[in-house]
Design an enzyme around this catalytic site. Structure first.
Site, PDB file in Angstrom:
ATOM      1  N   LYS A 296      58.228  14.104  24.741  1.00  0.00           N
ATOM      2  CA  LYS A 296      58.111  13.187  23.599  1.00  0.00           C
ATOM      3  C   LYS A 296      59.217  13.440  22.572  1.00  0.00           C
ATOM      4  O   LYS A 296      59.758  12.498  21.985  1.00  0.00           O
ATOM      5  CB  LYS A 296      56.742  13.326  22.940  1.00  0.00           C
TER       6      LYS A 296
ATOM      7  N   TYR B 155      54.945  18.434  27.722  1.00  0.00           N
ATOM      8  CA  TYR B 155      54.759  17.121  27.105  1.00  0.00           C
ATOM      9  C   TYR B 155      55.518  17.027  25.789  1.00  0.00           C
ATOM     10  O   TYR B 155      56.156  16.004  25.494  1.00  0.00           O
ATOM     11  CB  TYR B 155      53.270  16.852  26.876  1.00  0.00           C
TER      12      TYR B 155
ATOM     13  N   SER C 110      51.548  -3.585  29.460  1.00  0.00           N
ATOM     14  CA  SER C 110      50.446  -4.307  30.105  1.00  0.00           C
ATOM     15  C   SER C 110      49.083  -3.981  29.512  1.00  0.00           C
ATOM     16  O   SER C 110      48.093  -4.631  29.821  1.00  0.00           O
ATOM     17  CB  SER C 110      50.438  -4.024  31.618  1.00  0.00           C
ATOM     18  N   ARG C 111      49.033  -2.971  28.644  1.00  0.00           N
ATOM     19  CA  ARG C 111      47.753  -2.592  28.026  1.00  0.00           C
ATOM     20  C   ARG C 111      48.036  -1.755  26.774  1.00  0.00           C
ATOM     21  O   ARG C 111      49.177  -1.455  26.450  1.00  0.00           O
ATOM     22  CB  ARG C 111      46.899  -1.793  29.009  1.00  0.00           C
ATOM     23  N   GLY C 112      46.998  -1.380  26.069  1.00  0.00           N
ATOM     24  CA  GLY C 112      47.094  -0.424  24.968  1.00  0.00           C
ATOM     25  C   GLY C 112      47.993  -0.847  23.827  1.00  0.00           C
ATOM     26  O   GLY C 112      48.009  -2.006  23.412  1.00  0.00           O
ATOM     27  N   ILE C 113      48.753   0.112  23.309  1.00  0.00           N
ATOM     28  CA  ILE C 113      49.601  -0.129  22.144  1.00  0.00           C
ATOM     29  C   ILE C 113      50.655  -1.187  22.446  1.00  0.00           C
ATOM     30  O   ILE C 113      50.908  -2.078  21.634  1.00  0.00           O
ATOM     31  CB  ILE C 113      50.256   1.182  21.682  1.00  0.00           C
TER      32      ILE C 113
ATOM     33  N   LYS D  39      54.905  -1.594  35.591  1.00  0.00           N
ATOM     34  CA  LYS D  39      54.760  -1.544  37.048  1.00  0.00           C
ATOM     35  C   LYS D  39      53.412  -2.018  37.561  1.00  0.00           C
ATOM     36  O   LYS D  39      53.237  -2.159  38.764  1.00  0.00           O
ATOM     37  CB  LYS D  39      55.024  -0.128  37.553  1.00  0.00           C
TER      38      LYS D  39
END
Length: 282
Positions: free
Chosen positions: A167, A163, A14-17, A37
């Site tokens: 990843k 994190y 829905s946004r960004g990359i 979501k």
């Protein structure tokens, strides 16, 4: 090879990359499922699945916005089912959705730990598992994970162990699934930026601190252009790779990267998880 009429399932687009990748594919006339979501405007983050769909259509593609929480397996299977019912299959899966917390062991509460591992590792595995029966029927099928090259150097774990594990879990999906489905022709690769990317999340983080990383970042479109090149390669000849955006584009013949800079004139920063070997000759 073109992405015209290719059915692309993108998590967290829905946004960004994710949105940048979707709009780049839309220029070819791709059919794109935005599975995320955000259905109502967020107080600080721009975009919803519906505004993303509008931008995709404006860019020349078809769009199906689907509300999906990557942490809920039932919602993943429901979204995949709706995508197949609507478009007739799935050709490409982009595992873009993830959660981040650049915190040390004592600063990472277990709620945040669980969020990162459920979104990044579990979500990538579960969405791949749900899409694979359809990818196995596709012509030139691809899975692309937004995750870094694997490196066991302690410096990548020292201050952000939770994190990093999350990843790297995505990257281990790339490593394992690429080998598992190689003979069946499903390409499984990872893509990672060589510099920070000026996403909405980074803008918010830098707006409330003295951190000026944003000035040393690139626009999401560099990732979109690199992803486009990967997805247009023959799946049987292009799998098991941990791609880096600039290196992909150099391979594709790009020599001028100035237009990708978020703040032209500033020296670019290095992103996490890339050892010195990736910067040789750049």
């Amino acid at each position: 090879m073109s992405l015209k009429d290719k059915i692309i399932f993108i998590t967290g687009g829905s946004r960004g990359i994710g949105l940048a990748v979707a709009k780049r594919a839309a220029q070819d006339g791709a059919k794109i499922v935005i599975a995320a979501k955000t259905t109502e405007p967020h107080p600080t983050l721009p975009g919803t699945i519906y505004t993303a769909a509008e931008e995709i259509v404006q860019a020349g593609g078809q769009a199906l916005p689907l509300k999906m929480n990557i942490r809920e397996v039932d919602e993943i299977h429901a979204a995949v089912g709706q995508a197949v019912d609507h478009f007739g299959g799935i050709d490409i899966l982009i595992n873009n959705a993830s959660a981040i917390s650049l915190t040390g062991t004592l600063q990472t509460d277990m709620k945040r730990f669980d969020l990162m591992h459920e979104c990044d590792v579990r979500g990538t595995f579960a969405t791949s598992q749900a899409c694979l029966p359809h990818l196995l029927k596709a012509e030139n099928p691809h899975i692309l994970n937004n995750s870094p090259p694997l490196s066991m150097k302690p410096k990548w774990f020292a201050n952000t162990v939770a994190y990093t594990m999350a990843k790297y879990g995505m990257s281990m999906c790339t490593l394992g699934m690429a080998e598992e489905f190689k003979e069946q022709g499903v390409a499984v690769n990872s893509i990672w930026p060589i510099t920070p990317i000026a996403t909405a999340a980074l803008k918010i983080a830098t707006a409330t601190s003295m951190d000026d990383t944003l000035n040393h970042a690139r626009k999401p479109v560099i990732m979109a252009d690199a992803v486009y090149w990967i997805l247009t390669q023959p799946s049987r000849e292009c799998t098991g790779n941990f791609f880096v955006d600039e290196l992909v584009l150099r391979e594709a013949g790009v020599t001028n990267f100035d237009h990708y800079a978020y703040s032209p004139g500033h020296e670019l920063a290095r992103d996490f998880y890339l050892d010195d070997e990736y910067f040789k000759g750049i």
